[in-house]
Scaffold this motif. Structure first.
Motif, mmCIF file in Angstrom:
data_model
loop_
_atom_site.group_PDB
_atom_site.id
_atom_site.type_symbol
_atom_site.label_atom_id
_atom_site.label_comp_id
_atom_site.label_asym_id
_atom_site.label_seq_id
_atom_site.Cartn_x
_atom_site.Cartn_y
_atom_site.Cartn_z
ATOM 1 N N VAL A 109 0.718 -1.047 -0.016
ATOM 2 C CA VAL A 109 0.005 -0.040 -0.046
ATOM 3 C C VAL A 109 0.795 1.303 0.087
ATOM 4 N N GLU A 110 0.737 2.003 -0.986
ATOM 5 C CA GLU A 110 1.470 3.331 -0.991
ATOM 6 C C GLU A 110 0.881 4.464 -0.366
ATOM 7 N N GLY A 111 -0.397 4.383 -0.243
ATOM 8 C CA GLY A 111 -0.985 5.506 0.487
ATOM 9 C C GLY A 111 -2.625 5.483 0.282
ATOM 10 N N ALA A 112 -3.095 6.470 0.919
ATOM 11 C CA ALA A 112 -4.542 6.665 0.810
ATOM 12 C C ALA A 112 -4.991 8.073 0.896
ATOM 13 N N LYS A 113 -6.103 8.520 0.149
ATOM 14 C CA LYS A 113 -6.604 9.799 0.060
ATOM 15 C C LYS A 113 -8.057 9.565 -0.088
ATOM 16 N N LEU A 114 -8.561 10.702 0.971
ATOM 17 C CA LEU A 114 -10.202 10.858 0.855
ATOM 18 C C LEU A 114 -10.446 12.123 0.290
ATOM 19 N N GLN A 115 -11.267 12.200 -0.843
ATOM 20 C CA GLN A 115 -11.544 13.265 -1.396
ATOM 21 C C GLN A 115 -13.048 13.240 -2.143
ATOM 22 N N ASP A 116 -13.928 14.071 -1.789
ATOM 23 C CA ASP A 116 -15.319 14.046 -2.494
ATOM 24 C C ASP A 116 -16.040 13.060 -2.307
ATOM 25 N N GLY A 117 -16.004 12.309 -0.860
ATOM 26 C CA GLY A 117 -16.532 11.206 -0.480
ATOM 27 C C GLY A 117 -16.268 9.814 -1.022
ATOM 28 N N LEU A 118 -14.883 9.948 -1.692
ATOM 29 C CA LEU A 118 -14.433 8.728 -2.197
ATOM 30 C C LEU A 118 -12.887 8.488 -1.450
ATOM 31 N N LEU A 119 -12.579 6.962 -1.373
ATOM 32 C CA LEU A 119 -11.454 6.935 -0.502
ATOM 33 C C LEU A 119 -10.708 6.253 -1.456
ATOM 34 N N GLY A 120 -9.303 6.732 -1.903
ATOM 35 C CA GLY A 120 -8.692 5.978 -2.957
ATOM 36 C C GLY A 120 -7.487 5.434 -2.180
ATOM 37 N N ILE A 121 -7.139 4.199 -2.275
ATOM 38 C CA ILE A 121 -6.035 3.489 -1.844
ATOM 39 C C ILE A 121 -5.083 2.997 -3.013
ATOM 40 N N VAL A 122 -3.916 3.434 -2.952
ATOM 41 C CA VAL A 122 -3.033 3.249 -4.241
ATOM 42 C C VAL A 122 -1.991 1.813 -3.745
ATOM 43 N N LEU A 123 -2.231 1.173 -4.761
ATOM 44 C CA LEU A 123 -1.171 -0.171 -4.520
ATOM 45 C C LEU A 123 -0.179 -0.387 -5.503
ATOM 46 N N LYS A 124 0.768 -0.918 -5.329
ATOM 47 C CA LYS A 124 2.001 -1.099 -6.034
ATOM 48 C C LYS A 124 2.477 -2.602 -5.811
ATOM 49 N N ARG A 125 3.021 -3.256 -6.866
ATOM 50 C CA ARG A 125 3.472 -4.441 -6.737
ATOM 51 C C ARG A 125 5.155 -4.122 -6.947
ATOM 52 N N VAL A 126 5.550 -4.646 -5.799
ATOM 53 C CA VAL A 126 7.250 -4.480 -5.732
ATOM 54 C C VAL A 126 7.909 -5.909 -5.484
ATOM 55 N N VAL A 127 8.331 -6.467 -6.662
ATOM 56 C CA VAL A 127 9.095 -7.408 -6.478
ATOM 57 C C VAL A 127 10.241 -7.492 -6.199
ATOM 58 N N PRO A 128 10.855 -8.295 -5.141
ATOM 59 C CA PRO A 128 12.293 -8.309 -4.664
ATOM 60 C C PRO A 128 13.184 -8.482 -5.671
ATOM 61 N N ASP A 129 14.273 -8.170 -5.955
ATOM 62 C CA ASP A 129 15.339 -8.452 -7.112
ATOM 63 C C ASP A 129 15.730 -10.210 -6.957
ATOM 64 N N ALA A 130 15.643 -10.536 -5.833
ATOM 65 C CA ALA A 130 15.882 -12.006 -5.515
ATOM 66 C C ALA A 130 14.491 -12.904 -6.243
ATOM 67 N N MET A 131 13.400 -12.492 -6.374
ATOM 68 C CA MET A 131 12.436 -13.074 -6.806
ATOM 69 C C MET A 131 11.967 -12.655 -8.469
ATOM 70 N N LYS A 132 12.828 -11.767 -9.107
ATOM 71 C CA LYS A 132 12.767 -11.406 -10.362
ATOM 72 C C LYS A 132 13.287 -12.430 -11.231
ATOM 73 N N PRO A 133 12.650 -12.580 -12.398
ATOM 74 C CA PRO A 133 13.257 -13.668 -13.357
ATOM 75 C C PRO A 133 14.722 -13.345 -13.943
ATOM 76 N N ARG A 134 15.488 -14.109 -13.918
ATOM 77 C CA ARG A 134 16.944 -13.644 -14.635
ATOM 78 C C ARG A 134 17.405 -14.691 -15.726
ATOM 79 N N ARG A 135 17.796 -14.247 -16.421
ATOM 80 C CA ARG A 135 18.403 -15.048 -17.642
ATOM 81 C C ARG A 135 19.679 -15.905 -17.339
ATOM 82 N N ILE A 136 19.686 -17.109 -17.605
ATOM 83 C CA ILE A 136 20.833 -17.894 -17.221
ATOM 84 C C ILE A 136 21.621 -18.355 -18.450
#
Length: 159
Positions: A109-136
């Motif tokens: 969760v990157e953050g949340a903001k309430l504006q005009d009766g709408l709550l927006g929650i921003v999400l981001k996928r953060v894959v650790p370098d050790a889990m990212k695919p790598r070419r062998i």
């Protein structure tokens, strides 16, 4: 119109996704809650998402957003006696709620903001370098070169 879906074929060919299928079946049966508050989930890029909840009448101090492991919980409760108005008709629901969202691995969760009766929650996928695919890189070892040379010698002797 058919309102059920059989996940049995998918359960047989997957391992470790039982919880996911249980969640899908629960939602399809309508056991996932009463639908309040209404919400949208939007993809805003390859690794960015936003959940928007309709929370009219709530202030930021009335709402709590908690991220714990792979679950996001949004809770709303207005303090008692805050609204002194006498309604002739009250069609906008302002009642306590608790909404749960199951998050995939590496979603933060990157953050949340309430504006005009709408709550927006921003999400981001953060894959650790050790889990990212790598070419062998594929190397050829000394034993592999010998086999190739032996094959080429056999062909020249046969000719």
């Amino acid at each position: 119109m058919r309102t059920t879906f059989d996940f049995a074929p998918y359960r047989r060919s997957t391992v470790g996704f039982d919880r996911l299928f249980d969640l899908l079946e629960t939602e399809m049966r309508g056991e996932g809650g009463d639908g309040y508050p209404a919400f949208d989930i939007a993809a805003e890029g390859e690794d960015r998402y936003q959940i928007t909840l309709a929370v009219p009448g709530y202030t930021s101090s009335d709402i709590a957003v908690v991220a714990r492991q792979n679950q996001l919980t949004v809770t709303g409760k207005r303090p008692e006696g805050t609204d002194q108005s006498r309604y002739l008709h009250q069609g906008i629901l302002i009642r306590p709620f608790e909404r749960h969202f199951q998050l995939a691995d590496f979603i933060q969760v990157e953050g949340a903001k309430l504006q005009d009766g709408l709550l927006g929650i921003v999400l981001k996928r953060v894959v650790p370098d050790a889990m990212k695919p790598r070419r062998i890189e594929i190397g050829v070892g000394p034993s592999g070169q010998e086999q190739i040379e032996d094959l080429s010698e056999d062909r020249s002797a046969a000719a």
